[in-house]
Design an enzyme around this catalytic site. Structure first.
Site, PDB file in Angstrom:
ATOM      1  N   ASP A 223       0.871  -1.173   0.000  1.00 43.51           N
ATOM      2  CA  ASP A 223       0.000   0.000   0.000  1.00 43.51           C
ATOM      3  C   ASP A 223       0.912   1.228   0.000  1.00 43.51           C
ATOM      4  O   ASP A 223       2.141   1.106  -0.175  1.00 43.51           O
ATOM      5  CB  ASP A 223      -0.995  -0.033   1.175  1.00 43.51           C
ATOM      6  CG  ASP A 223      -0.341   0.256   2.530  1.00 43.51           C
ATOM      7  OD1 ASP A 223       0.909   0.338   2.613  1.00 43.51           O
ATOM      8  OD2 ASP A 223      -1.081   0.389   3.521  1.00 43.51           O
ATOM      9  N   HIS A 224       0.357   2.402   0.235  1.00 41.96           N
ATOM     10  CA  HIS A 224       1.158   3.631   0.215  1.00 41.96           C
ATOM     11  C   HIS A 224       2.204   3.640   1.330  1.00 41.96           C
ATOM     12  O   HIS A 224       3.291   4.190   1.168  1.00 41.96           O
ATOM     13  CB  HIS A 224       0.259   4.865   0.328  1.00 41.96           C
ATOM     14  CG  HIS A 224      -0.662   4.829   1.509  1.00 41.96           C
ATOM     15  ND1 HIS A 224      -1.720   3.946   1.583  1.00 41.96           N
ATOM     16  CD2 HIS A 224      -0.668   5.520   2.676  1.00 41.96           C
ATOM     17  CE1 HIS A 224      -2.334   4.116   2.748  1.00 41.96           C
ATOM     18  NE2 HIS A 224      -1.719   5.054   3.429  1.00 41.96           N
TER      19      HIS A 224
ATOM     20  N   CYS B  51       3.076  -3.046   4.108  1.00 42.28           N
ATOM     21  CA  CYS B  51       2.212  -1.906   4.438  1.00 42.28           C
ATOM     22  C   CYS B  51       2.996  -1.086   5.465  1.00 42.28           C
ATOM     23  O   CYS B  51       4.207  -1.266   5.607  1.00 42.28           O
ATOM     24  CB  CYS B  51       0.829  -2.339   4.926  1.00 42.28           C
ATOM     25  SG  CYS B  51       0.785  -3.192   6.503  1.00 42.28           S
TER      26      CYS B  51
ATOM     27  N   THR C 287       3.053  -1.061   8.838  1.00 43.60           N
ATOM     28  CA  THR C 287       3.622  -1.886   9.900  1.00 43.60           C
ATOM     29  C   THR C 287       3.825  -3.341   9.491  1.00 43.60           C
ATOM     30  O   THR C 287       4.503  -4.093  10.198  1.00 43.60           O
ATOM     31  CB  THR C 287       2.661  -1.913  11.109  1.00 43.60           C
ATOM     32  OG1 THR C 287       1.398  -2.429  10.644  1.00 43.60           O
ATOM     33  CG2 THR C 287       2.468  -0.521  11.695  1.00 43.60           C
TER      34      THR C 287
ATOM     35  N   HIS D 130      10.289 -23.892   9.123  1.00 45.75           N
ATOM     36  CA  HIS D 130       9.158 -24.513   9.810  1.00 45.75           C
ATOM     37  C   HIS D 130       7.796 -24.171   9.203  1.00 45.75           C
ATOM     38  O   HIS D 130       6.889 -24.992   9.234  1.00 45.75           O
ATOM     39  CB  HIS D 130       9.134 -24.096  11.291  1.00 45.75           C
ATOM     40  CG  HIS D 130      10.212 -24.756  12.101  1.00 45.75           C
ATOM     41  ND1 HIS D 130      10.269 -24.682  13.480  1.00 45.75           N
ATOM     42  CD2 HIS D 130      11.293 -25.500  11.724  1.00 45.75           C
ATOM     43  CE1 HIS D 130      11.318 -25.356  13.926  1.00 45.75           C
ATOM     44  NE2 HIS D 130      11.969 -25.847  12.882  1.00 45.75           N
TER      45      HIS D 130
ATOM     46  N   ARG E  59       7.498 -33.243  10.357  1.00 45.80           N
ATOM     47  CA  ARG E  59       6.457 -32.861  11.312  1.00 45.80           C
ATOM     48  C   ARG E  59       5.905 -31.471  11.014  1.00 45.80           C
ATOM     49  O   ARG E  59       4.763 -31.161  11.341  1.00 45.80           O
ATOM     50  CB  ARG E  59       6.989 -32.933  12.748  1.00 45.80           C
ATOM     51  CG  ARG E  59       8.028 -31.900  13.102  1.00 45.80           C
ATOM     52  CD  ARG E  59       8.606 -32.156  14.494  1.00 45.80           C
ATOM     53  NE  ARG E  59       9.454 -31.078  14.967  1.00 45.80           N
ATOM     54  CZ  ARG E  59      10.723 -30.885  14.608  1.00 45.80           C
ATOM     55  NH1 ARG E  59      11.289 -31.701  13.731  1.00 45.80           N
ATOM     56  NH2 ARG E  59      11.422 -29.890  15.101  1.00 45.80           N
ATOM     57  N   HIS E  60       6.724 -30.645  10.349  1.00 44.24           N
ATOM     58  CA  HIS E  60       6.246 -29.291  10.023  1.00 44.24           C
ATOM     59  C   HIS E  60       5.223 -29.329   8.891  1.00 44.24           C
ATOM     60  O   HIS E  60       4.276 -28.549   8.880  1.00 44.24           O
ATOM     61  CB  HIS E  60       7.430 -28.390   9.671  1.00 44.24           C
ATOM     62  CG  HIS E  60       8.416 -28.304  10.793  1.00 44.24           C
ATOM     63  ND1 HIS E  60       8.093 -27.746  12.007  1.00 44.24           N
ATOM     64  CD2 HIS E  60       9.677 -28.770  10.907  1.00 44.24           C
ATOM     65  CE1 HIS E  60       9.133 -27.848  12.823  1.00 44.24           C
ATOM     66  NE2 HIS E  60      10.107 -28.474  12.178  1.00 44.24           N
TER      67      HIS E  60
HETATM   68  C1  RB5 Z   1      -1.940   3.021   6.332  1.00 41.45           C
HETATM   69  O1  RB5 Z   1      -1.945   4.300   6.896  1.00 41.45           O
HETATM   70  C2  RB5 Z   1      -1.606   1.981   7.397  1.00 41.45           C
HETATM   71  O2  RB5 Z   1      -2.671   1.825   8.256  1.00 41.45           O
HETATM   72  C3  RB5 Z   1      -1.236   0.674   6.727  1.00 41.45           C
HETATM   73  O3  RB5 Z   1      -0.150   0.865   5.889  1.00 41.45           O
HETATM   74  C4  RB5 Z   1      -0.825  -0.469   7.649  1.00 41.45           C
HETATM   75  O4  RB5 Z   1       0.176  -0.081   8.534  1.00 41.45           O
HETATM   76  C5  RB5 Z   1      -1.922  -1.186   8.315  1.00 41.45           C
HETATM   77  O5  RB5 Z   1      -1.715  -2.152   9.075  1.00 41.45           O
END
Ligand code: RB5
Length: 143
Positions: A8-9, A65, A67, A98, A132-133
């Protein structure tokens, strides 16, 4: 091995850096977008990537994304997808050994390019252990 990438951005800048890095190694990545820093919705790119992997258009997906959390949650809603957020070298190794992850995930706002590249390299240089994995992976989609 064919690799696809999408973000995403929040992950756009890191995605572009990863693509440029692989280009220097003559490894083209399938770029599923987004193609600018304009605000978009991460589930759209997670779903696009999940279908791409499930339809065997690539062997491995890279998703980014802000995070890495939202796009992981979205990708893992698809049966057959094993999306793993790699946040250190040990996790990068285990996610292959694993979990045999078919999508690896990063945070564009939480991780540095150099560490991300080292996690990708570690993941690519590790083999799935099976045994096993594999039994555990087989149970993932049974509920
Ligand atoms: C976008 O602002 C942000 O929420 C997205 O990139 C991400 O971190 C969501 O989990």
């Amino acid at each position: 091995m064919k690799i696809a990438i999408a973000s995403d951005h929040g992950g756009f800048e890191l995605k572009e850096k990863i693509i440029a890095y692989f280009k220097t190694k003559n490894i083209p990545l399938d770029d599923l977008g987004t193609h600018s820093a304009d605000s978009v919705d991460y589930p759209d790119y997670a779903h696009k990537m999940a279908h791409y992997i499930l339809n065997k258009k690539a062997d491995l997906g890279i998703l980014i994304c802000g995070t890495g959390v939202g796009i992981s949650i979205a990708a893992n809603r698809h049966k057959g997808i094993r999306a793993a957020l790699l946040y250190n070298k040990f996790v990068a190794e285990m996610a292959k050994k694993h979990n045999n992850a078919n999508i690896i995930v990063f945070g564009g706002r939480t991780m540095r390019f150099e560490e991300v590249v080292s996690y990708i390299e570690t993941f690519l240089n590790t083999s799935f252990e099976g045994g096993r994995h594999q039994t555990r992976l087989d149970k993932l989609d049974k509920e």
